[in-house]
Design a protein around this motif. Structure first.
Motif, short mmCIF file in Angstrom:
data_model
loop_
_atom_site.label_atom_id
_atom_site.label_comp_id
_atom_site.label_asym_id
_atom_site.label_seq_id
_atom_site.Cartn_x
_atom_site.Cartn_y
_atom_site.Cartn_z
N ILE A 404 0.84 -1.20 0.00
CA ILE A 404 0.00 0.00 0.00
C ILE A 404 0.87 1.24 0.00
O ILE A 404 0.66 2.18 -0.80
CB ILE A 404 -0.95 0.00 1.22
CG1 ILE A 404 -1.94 -1.17 1.13
CG2 ILE A 404 -1.70 1.33 1.32
CD1 ILE A 404 -2.72 -1.40 2.42
N ALA A 405 1.88 1.23 0.86
CA ALA A 405 2.78 2.40 0.93
C ALA A 405 3.44 2.64 -0.41
O ALA A 405 3.59 3.78 -0.87
CB ALA A 405 3.83 2.17 2.03
N THR A 410 2.24 6.65 1.20
CA THR A 410 2.01 6.96 2.60
C THR A 410 2.07 5.67 3.41
O THR A 410 1.49 4.65 3.00
CB THR A 410 0.60 7.57 2.79
OG1 THR A 410 0.43 8.64 1.87
CG2 THR A 410 0.41 8.08 4.22
N GLU A 411 2.79 5.71 4.52
CA GLU A 411 2.87 4.54 5.38
C GLU A 411 1.52 4.32 6.07
O GLU A 411 0.88 5.28 6.51
CB GLU A 411 3.95 4.73 6.45
CG GLU A 411 5.36 4.83 5.87
CD GLU A 411 5.86 3.52 5.28
OE1 GLU A 411 5.44 2.44 5.77
OE2 GLU A 411 6.66 3.56 4.31
N LEU A 445 -7.92 -0.49 1.28
CA LEU A 445 -6.90 0.31 0.60
C LEU A 445 -6.06 -0.58 -0.31
O LEU A 445 -5.73 -0.20 -1.44
CB LEU A 445 -5.99 0.99 1.64
CG LEU A 445 -6.47 2.34 2.17
CD1 LEU A 445 -5.64 2.75 3.39
CD2 LEU A 445 -6.38 3.41 1.08
N PHE A 446 -5.71 -1.74 0.20
CA PHE A 446 -4.91 -2.65 -0.63
C PHE A 446 -5.66 -3.02 -1.90
O PHE A 446 -5.13 -2.96 -3.00
CB PHE A 446 -4.56 -3.91 0.16
CG PHE A 446 -3.92 -4.98 -0.69
CD1 PHE A 446 -2.61 -4.83 -1.12
CD2 PHE A 446 -4.63 -6.09 -1.09
CE1 PHE A 446 -2.02 -5.80 -1.93
CE2 PHE A 446 -4.05 -7.06 -1.90
CZ PHE A 446 -2.74 -6.91 -2.32
N GLU A 447 -6.93 -3.38 -1.74
CA GLU A 447 -7.70 -3.81 -2.90
C GLU A 447 -7.88 -2.68 -3.91
O GLU A 447 -7.87 -2.90 -5.11
CB GLU A 447 -9.07 -4.35 -2.46
CG GLU A 447 -8.93 -5.69 -1.75
CD GLU A 447 -10.26 -6.25 -1.26
OE1 GLU A 447 -11.31 -5.63 -1.53
OE2 GLU A 447 -10.24 -7.31 -0.61
N ALA A 448 -8.02 -1.46 -3.38
CA ALA A 448 -8.29 -0.34 -4.28
C ALA A 448 -7.01 0.18 -4.94
O ALA A 448 -7.07 0.66 -6.07
CB ALA A 448 -8.96 0.79 -3.50
N SER A 452 -4.54 -4.84 -8.02
CA SER A 452 -4.58 -5.11 -9.45
C SER A 452 -3.21 -4.99 -10.10
O SER A 452 -3.00 -5.47 -11.21
CB SER A 452 -5.57 -4.17 -10.14
OG SER A 452 -5.11 -2.85 -10.02
N ALA A 453 -2.27 -4.33 -9.40
CA ALA A 453 -0.93 -4.17 -9.96
C ALA A 453 -0.05 -5.37 -9.69
O ALA A 453 1.07 -5.45 -10.20
CB ALA A 453 -0.28 -2.90 -9.39
#
Length: 576
Positions: A404-405, A410-411, A445-448, A452-453
């Motif tokens: 996510i970061a 952002t951490e 947040l991870f899913e959004a 997908s990357a």
RNA sequence: GCCCCUCUAGCUCAACGGUAGAGCAGCGGACUUUUAAUCCGUUGGUUCGGGGUUCGAGACCCCGGGGGGGCACCA
């Protein structure tokens, strides 16, 4: 065994010289309509009554659509379709006339058995090396479906196909006799034939059976789809999978790969000392995952039951029982949307290994999938997205919070105040449910932003405790769990963790789930008292793993829809 | 549930709002080395269903149905 690593190039539906059908688009089967039209007789009545018809439940609009079996009218049987004409009805009439004619002469068009000496693959393996123009006295009997025919005056070439391959039939009037030759001419494309003859090759070197005897093994009274293009209409392909499998080599290949993968998993697990078990499909509580269940009912017990949404809780009971290393490959059911990646019923492999933790689960995930790719395609190299990936190379491992970061700069950490994370989620267009805690928001947040990357195989680790009620807390971080999910091409393929085995902590986690459920989260779990009782007997340290077999099959077969690896995907019923 | 695309002969596909066509399969004929055989001839249509606009609808509009894709849902 499949040997080719890459999907075959587009080509004919009937496999000739290694080419294969091209999956495509469009068209619609309007057979019922055509039946009527082709018959062209006004006495036809009622045959448009659908075989399945909807019975709207009038009492409540919220009740489900109901589909019931309606009797199929047979009133059209007093109509004699013109056997001279074309169209489906005429074609079927002609073929049924042939069935009757055979019976009249004492021939059973549907005989009971046939003994063959070779499958078509065995035939090719045994005799495939002959040069052009070879005649032999090697007698063989083979069986298959006649898919192509080329009549050449007093000579007929036909292509016979079985599961393993194909061979050409060389039917010469001077060999089989006038009567046999005429009888062969009455066969239609699609008929199952059993033939006896000698092995030969033609002037062009095509391996053939010079036929001196033929038995009709089963009459096809319905015409086959296009011999070159096969079926492209996805509706027809999925509803009439039998027809898809007859004419589309690509479809046969995908299911062959699926079989090889599952067989490979079983071999690997057996060699690692795992015991295969079967646990109930009917559950009193649908636990082990967050998903909406199918609900059913047992009459005698007068009790509502759920179809399982995971295998987990029963398998871990077996670890408590001392079974040490167990696995199950089974169907699970989730009452959720249908997409290219989701079918309401799908196949999961779950395994549990005593004395192991999640790092060993990561290792065995790599081992299982890599070996399956090798067994199914002959190579550990797959084309994933636009890249060639060698599964034999170590797969990436990264914490969810780090990914996510990486994505947003952002951490984040589940120890952060929920308001802070909610604000961050807002910035990324995520509509937060007020009931969500920090952990759930991090997952969103991870899913959004990151999921997908993730194209190349990646173990995403360190899921927040909040979203992992059955996973053990990370030994170094009380907000995270020792958990991973495997992602490839943005899709989740596997999920595993160090199993939570502390009955007191497990009860607290369950109670948190139940609170979430009471707050309106339909996917949250409940307190499974029997599972807690099992944990109270003591579960050893255990690693657990679940792998979505359909998605692994998609990956290794290189197909874009889960329907390509499920023989009969869930569809609305056809209105015939 | 929402959005977009799609549905024409058994199959694969055409058809500017102006007579619904082709290839394959089928049927008839020629052909003893073809291989998506070839060549000659030929049958076959409620254009998914129902309404509407129009002199005229396969096409345009509305309603309904199937399918596909996307979104939502799906740890």
């Amino acid at each position: 065994m499949l040997t080719a690593g890459a999907p075959p190039p587009p080509g004919p539906a009937i496999r000739i010289s290694g080419l294969a059908a091209e999956p495509g688009v469009a068209a619609h089967s309007a057979e019922a309509t055509t039946n009527i039209a082709a018959v062209r007789v006004s006495r036809v009545r009622s045959i448009r009554e659908p075989t399945y018809h909807r019975v709207p439940n009038s009492s409540r609009s919220a009740s489900p659509k109901r589909y019931g079996l309606a009797p199929v009218s047979h009133e059209e049987t007093d109509v004699e379709p013109d056997p001279i004409g074309s169209g489906l009805a005429a074609e079927k009439a002609k073929r049924l006339d042939k069935v009757r004619a055979l019976r009249d002469t004492g021939t059973n068009p549907y005989p009971y058995r046939f003994d063959r000496s070779h499958t078509l693959e065995q035939l090719r393996t045994t005799y495939g090396s002959f040069g052009p123009g070879t005649e032999t006295d090697q007698r063989v009997t083979v069986a298959g479906r006649m898919m192509l025919r080329r009549t050449q005056g007093k000579l007929i070439f036909a292509t016979l196909v079985d599961r393993s391959g194909e061979v050409q039939l060389f039917v010469s009037k001077s060999v089989i006799g006038d009567e046999g030759f005429a009888a062969f001419g009455e066969f239609d494309l699609g008929d199952w034939l059993g033939v006896e003859g000698t092995v030969m090759t033609t002037r062009n070197g095509e391996l053939s059976v010079k036929v001196d005897r033929v038995d009709l093994l089963s009459k096809a009274v319905r015409p086959m789809p296009d011999k070159w293009h096969g079926l492209t209409d996805t509706d027809t392909r999925f509803r009439q999978r039998y027809a898809d499998l007859i004419v589309n080599e690509e479809a046969r290949r995908a299911f062959r790969i699926r079989h090889e993968i599952i067989a490979s998993f079983r071999r690997t697990l057996q060699s690692e000392g795992f015991i295969e078990v079967e646990t109930p499909v009917l559950h009193i509580e649908a636990g082990g995952a967050h998903a909406r269940p199918f609900v059913t009912y047992h009459n005698t017990l007068d009790m509502q039951l759920y179809l399982r949404i995971a295998l987990e809780l029963h398998l871990k009971r077996l670890i408590v029982g001392g079974m040490d290393r167990v696995f199950e490959i089974g169907r699970i059911f989730r009452n959720e949307g249908i997409s290219t990646r989701h079918n309401p019923e799908f196949t999961m492999m779950e395994l549990y290994q005593a004395f192991a933790d999640y790092s060993e689960m990561i290792d065995i995930t790599e081992q299982l999938i890599t070996q399956a790719a090798v067994d199914a395609t002959g190579s550990s190299v797959l084309t994933i997205g636009d890249e060639e990936v060698d599964l034999a190379q170590p797969w990436r491992r990264a914490r969810m919070i780090d990914l996510i970061a990486e994505a947003i700069g952002t951490e984040v950490h589940p120890s952060m105040p929920v308001e802070t994370l909610r604000a961050l989620a807002d910035q990324h267009g995520i509509a937060c449910n007020p009931a969500w805690g920090s952990g759930k928001i991090i997952e969103e947040l991870f899913e959004a932003t990151a999921e997908s990357a993730v194209i190349r195989p990646t173990f995403v680790t360190g899921h927040p405790v909040e979203i992992s009620p059955l996973a053990r807390t990370d030994r170094n971080d009380p907000f995270l769990t020792e958990r991973f999910e495997l992602f490839v091409l943005g899709r989740e393929l596997a999920n595993g963790y160090s199993e939570l085995n502390d009955p007191v902590e497990q009860r607290a986690r369950f109670e948190a789930e139940q609170a979430s459920r009471q707050a309106g989260n339909v996917e949250a779990g409940t307190v499974d008292e029997d599972y807690l009782r099992a944990l109270e007997y003591g579960m050893p340290p255990t690693g657990g793993l679940g792998i979505g077999m359909d998605r692994v099959a998609m990956l290794i077969a290189g197909v874009q829809s889960i329907k390509e690896v499920i023989l009969f995907p869930t569809l609305r019923p056809e209105v015939l």
